[in-house]
Motif scaffolding. Structure first.
Motif, short mmCIF file in Angstrom:
data_model
loop_
_atom_site.label_atom_id
_atom_site.label_comp_id
_atom_site.label_asym_id
_atom_site.label_seq_id
_atom_site.Cartn_x
_atom_site.Cartn_y
_atom_site.Cartn_z
N LEU A 137 0.81 -1.22 0.00
CA LEU A 137 0.00 0.00 0.00
C LEU A 137 0.84 1.27 0.00
CD1 LEU A 137 -2.72 -1.15 2.56
CD2 LEU A 137 -3.07 -0.72 0.12
N VAL A 223 0.14 5.06 6.00
CA VAL A 223 -0.47 3.74 5.79
C VAL A 223 -0.60 3.07 7.15
CG1 VAL A 223 -0.17 1.45 4.77
CG2 VAL A 223 0.41 3.50 3.45
N ALA A 243 -3.97 5.00 3.26
CA ALA A 243 -4.34 3.61 3.01
C ALA A 243 -4.41 2.87 4.33
CB ALA A 243 -3.35 2.93 2.07
N CYS A 245 -4.67 -1.31 5.91
CA CYS A 245 -4.82 -2.76 5.84
C CYS A 245 -5.56 -3.16 7.11
CB CYS A 245 -3.47 -3.46 5.76
SG CYS A 245 -3.61 -5.26 5.59
N ARG A 263 -8.02 -4.27 2.35
CA ARG A 263 -7.19 -3.11 2.05
C ARG A 263 -8.04 -1.97 1.49
NH1 ARG A 263 -1.70 -4.45 -0.82
NH2 ARG A 263 -3.05 -4.44 -2.65
N ARG A 265 -7.74 2.22 0.06
CA ARG A 265 -6.91 3.33 -0.38
C ARG A 265 -7.76 4.59 -0.46
NH1 ARG A 265 -1.98 1.62 -2.93
NH2 ARG A 265 -2.00 -0.57 -3.56
N ASP A 285 2.61 -4.40 -5.73
CA ASP A 285 1.50 -5.32 -5.49
C ASP A 285 1.59 -6.52 -6.42
OD1 ASP A 285 0.40 -3.93 -3.47
OD2 ASP A 285 -1.40 -3.29 -4.54
#
Length: 297
Positions: A137, A223, A243, A245, A263, A265, A285
Motif C-alpha cells: 500500500l 499507511v 491507506a 490494511c 485493504r 486506499r 502489489d
C-alpha cells in the motif's frame, strides 16, 4: 468523511453515521493474550487485546501487556455503545467505536474494501503474507525512507525486499531482528521520512493524531495496519490517512487456516502520492502476488 479521530467519535455519538449508539449494547467482552517467538527469529513479543462484540461485529483495541484492568470487561458487558465511547479507558473507547463502525460499515467492496487473502500456514508464514499486503500500500520508489511506528519484523523484512529504508519506532524500544536500534519517540523522525507506516495501536495510546496531522499537513502517505480499529481507520481516509490494511478479529496469529485482510486506499488525489509513486506501488502489489500471496485476483 470525518476530519479526525475525535470528530469521528463526535459524529458517532450524535448518531450521524448510523443508529443511535445509546440503543446498541455490547453482548460480549473478552480479552486475548498471546506470546510469540517465531522459528528462526531471535526475539519474541506479547500481545494483549480487548474485544467487544456488537451483533455480528467484533471491535478490538490492543494494549500493552498488563495494562488492561480486569474490571474493564465487567464495565463493557451489557453497556450501551454511547456510554462506552465516554469510558475513561482509551482502549474501551476505541474497541466500542470499532465494534459500532464494523457493524454498520463492514469490510465489503461497497464500503471501499479490497480483499487480500492470507494462505494457510505457520504464524510466521501468515505474518509475512500480511506484511506484503501492508507494504504494497506504500507508493514509494526504492530508496525512500519510511517511519515505522509499531515494529513488526515481518513488515521491516517486506520493506527491505522493496529496497525501502526505514526508521523503526516503538514504545518498547530495543532492537530489530537485524540489530537496528528502535526509537521510542516518533516525532523527531517524522521530518526525515517520506512516509509513515503505523500500527492501529496508536489509536489506543494517543499517538495517532500527531501522525495524522503531520501526514495531512505535509502531503505524506500514512499507511495504517490495523487489528486495533480496523473499522475506525478506513473512515479517516483522505483526512491524513492514505491507506489501511484492516484486520478484524480473529487475527492471523489465532488460526493456521486461510485468512483475509481488507485493504483500503484514499481516492486518487487525496493521499499525497504522485502518479509515479502510484505506479511504483501497483508494481509492488503485482510482485507480491507473484511471490506467492493468494490475493484476490
Amino acid at each position: 468523511m470525518a476530519s479526525s479521530y475525535e470528530d469521528l467519535l463526535t459524529r458517532v455519538r450524535a448518531g450521524e453515521l448510523g443508529p443511535d449508539p445509546r440503543e446498541e449494547r455490547v453482548a460480549v467482552a473478552f480479552g486475548t493474550r498471546q506470546a510469540v517467538r517465531h522459528d528462526g527469529r531471535g526475539g519474541g513479543y506479547r500481545n494483549e487485546v480487548l474485544s467487544l462484540r456488537l451483533g455480528a461485529a467484533v471491535g478490538s483495541c490492543a494494549v500493552e501487556p498488563g495494562q488492561l484492568p480486569a474490571e474493564a470487561l465487567d464495565d463493557c458487558v451489557g453497556a450501551d455503545v454511547a456510554s462506552l465511547l465516554g469510558h475513561p479507558l482509551p482502549a474501551v473507547r476505541v474497541a466500542a467505536l470499532d465494534a459500532y463502525l464494523l457493524r454498520h460499515f463492514p469490510h465489503l467492496p461497497e464500503n471501499g474494501a479490497s480483499p487480500w487473502s492470507l494462505p494457510p500456514g505457520s504464524s510466521l508464514e501468515k505474518s509475512r503474507a500480511r506484511a506484503r499486503g501492508v507494504v504494497g500500500l506504500l507508493d514509494l520508489p526504492p530508496g525512500a525512507r519510511v517511519l515505522v511506528v509499531g515494529v513488526v519484523n515481518s513488515l521491516l523484512e517486506a520493506l527491505r525486499e522493496r529496497e525501502l529504508a526505514y526508521v523503526p519506532c516503538d514504545l518498547k524500544g530495543g532492537t530489530t531482528e537485524w540489530g537496528e536500534p528502535v526509537r521510542t519517540g516518533a516525532a523527531e523522525a517524522l521530518d526525515e521520512c517520506a512516509a509513515v507506516l503505523a500500527s492501529g495501536m496508536t489509536l489506543g495510546n494517543g499517538s495517532f493524531e500527531p501522525l495524522r496531522r503531520h501526514a495531512k499537513h505535509h502531503g505524506k502517505q500514512l499507511v495504517m495496519f490495523a487489528q486495533t480499529g480496523s473499522a475506525v481507520l478506513p473512515r479517516l481516509l483522505g483526512a491524513g490517512v492514505s491507506a489501511v490494511c484492516a484486520e478484524p478479529y480473529p487475527f492471523f496469529w489465532l488460526d493456521g487456516g486461510p485468512g483475509l485482510v481488507h485493504r483500503y486506499r484514499a481516492a486518487p488525489g487525496r493521499s499525497g502520492a504522485t502518479a509515479a509513486s502510484r505506479r511504483s506501488g501497483a508494481a509492488a502489489d503485482r510482485s507480491a502476488r507473484t511471490a506467492g500471496n493468494g490475493a484476490a485476483r
